[in-house]
Design a protein around this motif. Structure first.
Motif, mmCIF file in Angstrom:
data_model
loop_
_atom_site.group_PDB
_atom_site.id
_atom_site.type_symbol
_atom_site.label_atom_id
_atom_site.label_comp_id
_atom_site.label_asym_id
_atom_site.label_seq_id
_atom_site.Cartn_x
_atom_site.Cartn_y
_atom_site.Cartn_z
ATOM 1 N N ASP A 554 0.939 -0.986 0.358
ATOM 2 C CA ASP A 554 0.248 -0.194 -0.067
ATOM 3 C C ASP A 554 0.844 1.404 -0.343
ATOM 4 N N PRO A 555 0.244 2.167 -1.155
ATOM 5 C CA PRO A 555 1.519 3.334 -1.044
ATOM 6 C C PRO A 555 1.579 4.062 0.568
ATOM 7 N N PRO A 556 2.365 5.018 0.691
ATOM 8 C CA PRO A 556 2.326 5.380 1.523
ATOM 9 C C PRO A 556 1.281 7.114 1.576
ATOM 10 N N ASP A 557 0.906 7.456 3.004
ATOM 11 C CA ASP A 557 -0.139 8.762 2.925
ATOM 12 C C ASP A 557 0.296 9.808 2.563
ATOM 13 N N PRO A 558 -0.352 10.181 1.306
ATOM 14 C CA PRO A 558 0.155 12.041 0.661
ATOM 15 C C PRO A 558 -0.037 12.436 2.037
ATOM 16 N N VAL A 559 1.000 12.339 3.228
ATOM 17 C CA VAL A 559 0.474 13.544 4.107
ATOM 18 C C VAL A 559 1.390 14.917 3.499
ATOM 19 N N PRO A 560 1.002 16.230 3.728
ATOM 20 C CA PRO A 560 1.701 17.637 3.751
ATOM 21 C C PRO A 560 2.563 18.077 4.605
ATOM 22 N N ALA A 561 2.334 17.237 5.307
ATOM 23 C CA ALA A 561 3.223 17.814 6.701
ATOM 24 C C ALA A 561 5.184 17.733 6.359
ATOM 25 N N PRO A 562 5.735 19.112 6.369
ATOM 26 C CA PRO A 562 7.136 19.024 6.084
ATOM 27 C C PRO A 562 7.623 17.823 6.790
ATOM 28 N N GLY A 563 9.183 17.262 6.294
ATOM 29 C CA GLY A 563 10.007 17.077 6.823
ATOM 30 C C GLY A 563 9.750 15.663 6.865
ATOM 31 N N ALA A 564 11.043 14.572 6.756
ATOM 32 C CA ALA A 564 11.058 13.084 6.661
ATOM 33 C C ALA A 564 10.022 11.975 7.320
ATOM 34 N N ARG A 565 9.565 11.094 6.487
ATOM 35 C CA ARG A 565 8.719 10.269 8.005
ATOM 36 C C ARG A 565 8.994 8.911 7.194
ATOM 37 N N PHE A 629 19.666 6.707 7.240
ATOM 38 C CA PHE A 629 20.166 8.491 7.158
ATOM 39 C C PHE A 629 20.869 8.594 8.365
ATOM 40 N N ARG A 630 21.742 9.614 7.949
ATOM 41 C CA ARG A 630 22.256 10.758 8.609
ATOM 42 C C ARG A 630 21.222 11.700 8.595
ATOM 43 N N GLN A 631 21.672 13.144 9.794
ATOM 44 C CA GLN A 631 20.089 13.921 9.509
ATOM 45 C C GLN A 631 20.903 14.770 8.419
ATOM 46 N N GLU A 632 21.899 15.192 7.929
ATOM 47 C CA GLU A 632 22.116 15.686 6.941
ATOM 48 C C GLU A 632 21.670 14.938 5.893
ATOM 49 N N ILE A 633 21.453 14.133 5.672
ATOM 50 C CA ILE A 633 21.589 13.769 4.389
ATOM 51 C C ILE A 633 19.818 13.705 4.013
ATOM 52 N N LEU A 634 18.722 13.798 4.777
ATOM 53 C CA LEU A 634 17.843 14.011 5.196
ATOM 54 C C LEU A 634 17.603 15.376 4.640
ATOM 55 N N GLU A 635 18.179 16.272 5.377
ATOM 56 C CA GLU A 635 17.793 17.846 5.011
ATOM 57 C C GLU A 635 18.169 17.805 3.785
ATOM 58 N N LEU A 636 19.438 17.401 3.602
ATOM 59 C CA LEU A 636 19.306 17.713 1.652
ATOM 60 C C LEU A 636 18.462 16.951 1.141
ATOM 61 N N ALA A 637 17.759 15.878 1.034
ATOM 62 C CA ALA A 637 17.188 15.608 0.308
ATOM 63 C C ALA A 637 15.507 15.958 0.420
ATOM 64 N N GLU A 638 15.476 16.524 1.807
ATOM 65 C CA GLU A 638 14.224 17.457 1.502
ATOM 66 C C GLU A 638 14.468 18.851 0.782
ATOM 67 N N ASP A 639 15.188 19.573 1.194
ATOM 68 C CA ASP A 639 15.544 20.998 0.034
ATOM 69 C C ASP A 639 15.303 20.548 -1.531
ATOM 70 N N LEU A 640 15.264 19.316 -1.860
ATOM 71 C CA LEU A 640 15.441 18.169 -3.012
ATOM 72 C C LEU A 640 13.689 18.735 -3.147
ATOM 73 N N SER A 641 14.100 17.978 -2.148
ATOM 74 C CA SER A 641 12.069 17.386 -2.824
ATOM 75 C C SER A 641 11.151 18.809 -3.002
ATOM 76 N N ARG A 642 11.572 19.363 -2.123
ATOM 77 C CA ARG A 642 10.466 20.822 -2.705
ATOM 78 C C ARG A 642 11.052 21.466 -3.973
ATOM 79 N N ARG A 643 12.611 21.215 -4.632
ATOM 80 C CA ARG A 643 13.002 22.226 -5.626
ATOM 81 C C ARG A 643 11.880 21.231 -6.702
ATOM 82 N N ALA A 644 12.043 19.656 -6.062
ATOM 83 C CA ALA A 644 11.336 18.619 -7.128
ATOM 84 C C ALA A 644 10.109 18.509 -7.852
ATOM 85 N N ALA A 645 9.592 19.084 -6.997
ATOM 86 C CA ALA A 645 7.969 19.184 -6.362
ATOM 87 C C ALA A 645 7.661 20.369 -7.021
ATOM 88 N N LEU A 646 8.134 21.422 -7.412
ATOM 89 C CA LEU A 646 7.882 22.589 -8.244
ATOM 90 C C LEU A 646 7.778 22.691 -9.404
#
Length: 898
Positions: A554-565, A629-646
């Protein structure tokens, strides 16, 4: 001191600083009788990084001579002395290593002979913590068997000698006898893979044990880059890549090798850079399974070597292991510093395991960064809360001792299932701020008390500042690498408006830089189920299996909360009995057996793709088993996800707009052309741009009544919705008025009135309209009106070309038009060519095709069918310039067959 030494007072100070043998007052007399068996020298520039380079030079030299027992002392002393030369004296430093029968002598010379020994400084006694100078010489006094300072007119030379431990002939190193239960574990038949890699990184030798370990026959891997087989850990902006490691003179550590089934086998490797008789360099790599690392791992220096009696009979000053250690790794080598820290902490408290955690920026969590004695690397980057419970034992901010972990289950989550019973942990603090936690554990209960906690806390206090400095250096390097990564990612994402290509870029930018595998889910509309749109794994052979597995989850729920879960779906699916059975039978082509869990059983996180306040998808990143995942990688992935979403939403909007524009454009053109008896008709239409704008060019051919046909070709000024409105108005009005029985001039005059009635939305229009009557004798009669449009051209069979109409005013400008129609007779073999201005105004620099160029191309088309004539004209237009056409083009050719 020799007569050629500098001033007498300085020489006296140097003599006073020397340690001497009982039978001599100087080191020069015995030095003259010593036999030098090996020599190595190097010069280092006066820059900060030279200190680390000098340490590596001395370490590699002594290791190469087989003198591992004294490497640590020599490196510490060299580090201090070279620092004095290149940092404090500001000159280049020369390091000379001399091997003698029973000792090693290291000399460090600088070019600042006027710099005296720091005998007194601000009235502080030697060795005071606030004293800035003389610490290198104090270390010499504490660690070296003999040392001294020589002055000449050109330089100052500080030297030290380390005596070699006595050992039997032929013995390079030895350890104490151990009981069988204390010996390291290994397989009944230990396989040591020997792989040789040439200058270019390609495999040049592959032994039988390598074939046994990894499954590849020798012929299959020779000449293949080792990077194709190695699974090397990589973090953007940090770490050493395998290409760099293969160029080092010596390297030792862990990584993975992929076998023939695509599984990653953890190995412990020792690399040595060698050269053959022709001077060609290569790297010899020895590899064993990681749990058999004791076969290759360099032995740690015994802690008893820090104290005792020298070989010359004088008592040696005891040195704390951490004091010797602090200067050994490079200041910015965080991983090396942390690993050496846990190893020394374990040895200092005689433990079985040790680990070090670093605090996140908000001091709410601790992240495991180094460990020793724990199973594999499963704890690396694991995160635990700083405040795990009430009381001092539940907080990482205070030292704690657990005498028996079985009595307090869950007290140390990192040690669950490891067999550790007793543990002591202490905080690392800098200026009162929590920066980390250091722990040492043992399998025996009741081993540690408050006394060990105090010793470990003292060591942690000594190393905390160096760790924090190295952490900040790594963080800055990581942030620079992350910024570069994000800039490149933004450029790539901005370079395309294609939805599928955007999805592929999102995955390719994250694998393998940020994660082992990636899956992108998209959400079409609010409330709809997420759809698995793209899957990528660093091992291409696993992509199909990964896609099949995720399709069943089952796919993950599309929760709009920012950050990695964290998302546990893939891990639970992989470890389910049905998945294991499918893997064993080949249904999941991820791997066989437990390899499936190894490929996907690590941490999986989901980052929402939010654009314009709407969740349009999810970016899912995963790690293999027991990796986090190390925390810095998750923060980098979050920045990338914002750009990729747009970027993904822009691609979606562009695709929708393009689809609408193309649909509208198709509605403005006839769906198909009717067949005209006795007349060949061909149309070519090319819209400029990428299809996202509705063009202003149009054409039409339609039956008016029996035996009569209407045709038109026109061009509306501009593009976009306004131009499309006028185009649709013109096309449909022409058909309606012509079928009502109006002649050509009346049709265009009424169309002109309709265009002007649009007011501000109106656009002027050039139009060629005509009526066609095929004749029984094989010809055709035409009546045409050319309202501001490029004139139609008539081609006769002899190759002559002439205009077939006269120019008249265009539509949409003046209220009152007086138009007239002209009669044209086409004989068998004649061609009538009608084009829009995109054809005649084709440009290349200052040149333009024009009416003359079009007529010349048409004159060479005698004897061709209407389709061939239209194709030749289009080919002429395209070849006239190298650039992409900037205007729409329409070509209408009519020919009466001969």
């Amino acid at each position: 001191m020799p007569e050629q030494s500098a001033e007498r007072g300085r020489a006296a100070a140097a003599i006073g600083a020397q340690r001497t043998h009982p039978d001599t007052g100087s080191d020069h007399t015995p030095m003259g009788r010593k036999v030098i068996t090996a020599r190595a020298a190097a010069t280092f520039e006066p820059v900060g990084r030279s200190v680390a380079t000098a340490r590596g030079f001395v370490r590699d030299t002594l290791q190469g001579w087989g003198l591992g027992e004294i490497v640590d002392d020599a490196v510490v002393l060299t580090s201090e002395l070279v620092t004095n030369a290149v940092v404090h004296a500001g000159t280049s430093a020369e390091v000379l290593c001399l091997r003698e029968d029973d000792a090693v002598r290291v000399e460090v010379a600088d070019r600042y002979p006027e710099r005296e020994l720091p005998v007194h400084e601000n009235g502080l006694p030697p060795g005071h913590l606030e004293r800035e100078g003389g610490r290198g010489l104090l270390l010499c006094a504490a660690l070296a068997s003999r040392w001294g300072v020589d002055y000449t007119a050109a330089d100052k030379r500080v030297w030290f000698r380390l005596h070699l431990p006595e050992r039997p002939v032929g013995t390079r190193s030895a350890g104490p006898p151990l009981p069988d239960t204390a010996l390291p574990l290994a397989a009944a038949r230990v396989h040591v893979a020997v792989v040789q890699v040439d200058r270019g990184g390609a495999v040049s030798a592959w032994n039988e044990d390598a074939e046994e370990l990894f499954g590849y026959p020798r012929d299959q891997v020779l000449g293949k880059p080792l990077t194709d087989l190695a699974a090397w850990p990589h973090t953007p902006g940090t770490g050493t890549g395998i290409a760099e490691a293969l160029r080092l003179s010596r390297w030792e550590g862990s990584y993975g090798m992929r076998d023939t089934h695509g599984r990653t086998i953890p190995v412990y490797a020792s690399h040595l850079r060698v050269r053959d008789s022709d001077g060609e360099p290569s790297t010899v790599c020895l590899m064993v399974r990681d749990h058999e690392r004791a076969v290759l791992q360099s032995p740690h220096r015994s802690t008893t070597a820090d104290s005792g009696t020298r070989t010359d009979g004088t008592e040696r000053t005891a040195a704390d292991p951490f004091e010797v250690f602090i200067g050994s790794p490079a200041p910015d080598d965080l991983d090396g510093l942390l690993q050496r820290t846990v190893e020394r902490a374990r040895d200092m408290l005689d433990g079985d395991a040790a680990y070090l955690l670093l605090a996140t920026d908000d001091e709410t969590e601790l992240e495991v960064r180094a460990s020793t004695g724990l199973p594999s690397a499963r704890q690396r980057f694991a995160r635990v809360p700083v405040e795990a419970g009430s009381g001092r034992y539940g907080s990482a901010r205070m030292p704690s001792v657990h005498e028996d972990l079985t009595v307090v289950p869950g007290a140390a989550p990192l040690l669950e299932g490891t067999g550790m019973r007793s543990v002591v942990t202490v905080p690392l603090k800098v200026e009162g701020r929590l920066t980390g936690s250091l722990g040492v554990a043992t399998e025996a209960p009741g081993r540690y008390t408050n006394e060990e906690a105090l010793r470990l806390q003292f060591a942690a206090d000594r190393i905390a500042l160096a760790v924090e400095r190295a952490r900040l250096t790594e963080l800055e390097r990581l942030r620079r690498g992350s910024l570069s990564f994000l800039v490149e990612a933004s450029d790539l994402l901005a370079g395309t408006l294609d939805r599928d290509q955007t999805l592929a870029l999102m995955a390719q930018m994250t694998v393998p830089t940020l994660a082992t595998w990636c899956a992108v889910y998209t959400v079409a509309d609010q409330g709809s189920e997420p759809t698995l749109s793209y899957v990528l794994h660093e091992d291409e052979d696993r992509i199909d299996g990964l896609k099949a597995l995720l399709a069943r989850v089952d796919p993950p729920d599309p929760v709009p909360a920012p950050g990695a879960r964290v998302w546990t779906g893939p891990t639970e699916a992989v470890r389910s009995p049905s998945a294991q059975a499918a893997a064993s039978s080949g249904g999941l082509r991820l791997a066989t057996g437990s390899g499936t869990a190894a490929a996907l059983g690590g941490e999986t996180v989901v980052l929402p793709l939010v654009a314009r306040n709407r969740v349009i998808g999810m970016l899912t990143l995963g790690k293999p088993a027991d990796e986090r995942f190390r925390q810095e990688i998750l923060e980098l992935a979050e920045d990338l996800s914002r750009r990729a979403a747009l970027a993904l939403d822009n691609a979606r909007l562009y695709s929708e707009r393009t689809a609408i524009s193309q649909s509208l454009q198709r509605s403005l053109l006839p769906p198909e052309l009717p067949e005209v008896p006795g007349v060949e008709v061909e149309v070519i239409y090319r819209a400029a741009g990428e299809g996202n704008e509705v063009g202003g060019d149009f054409y039409d051919l339609f039956p008016i009544r029996e035996g009569a046909y209407g045709f038109a070709i026109g061009d509306v000024c501009g593009t976009g919705p306004e131009a499309a409105a006028v185009t649709g108005l013109a096309r449909h009005a022409l058909r309606l008025l012509a079928r009502e029985g109006f002649g050509g001039p009346a049709v265009l005059e009424r169309l002109n009135t309709a265009i002007l009635d649009e007011g501000a939305r109106s656009r002027f229009l050039t139009l060629l309209y005509g009526e066609l009557w095929p004749q029984q004798d094989g010809g055709a009669e035409l009546k045409v009106v050319c309202a501001g449009h490029p004139l139609p051209l008539r081609l006769r069979p002899d190759g002559s070309v002439e205009p077939a109409a006269e120019p008249q005013p265009l539509l949409g400008v003046m209220d009152d038009l007086e138009l007239y129609e002209q009669r044209v007779l086409l004989d068998p073999g004649d061609v009538l060519l009608c084009v829009t201005d995109g054809v005649t105004e084709r440009r290349e620099g200052t040149r333009m095709l024009g009416d003359d160029g079009l007529a010349q191309a048409l004159s060479a088309s005698t004897g061709l069918t209407a389709g061939a004539v239209a194709a030749r004209i289009m080919r002429t237009v395209e070849r006239f310039a190298n650039s992409v056409p900037s205007d729409d083009m329409a070509i209408l050719a009519m020919r009466v067959p001969e």
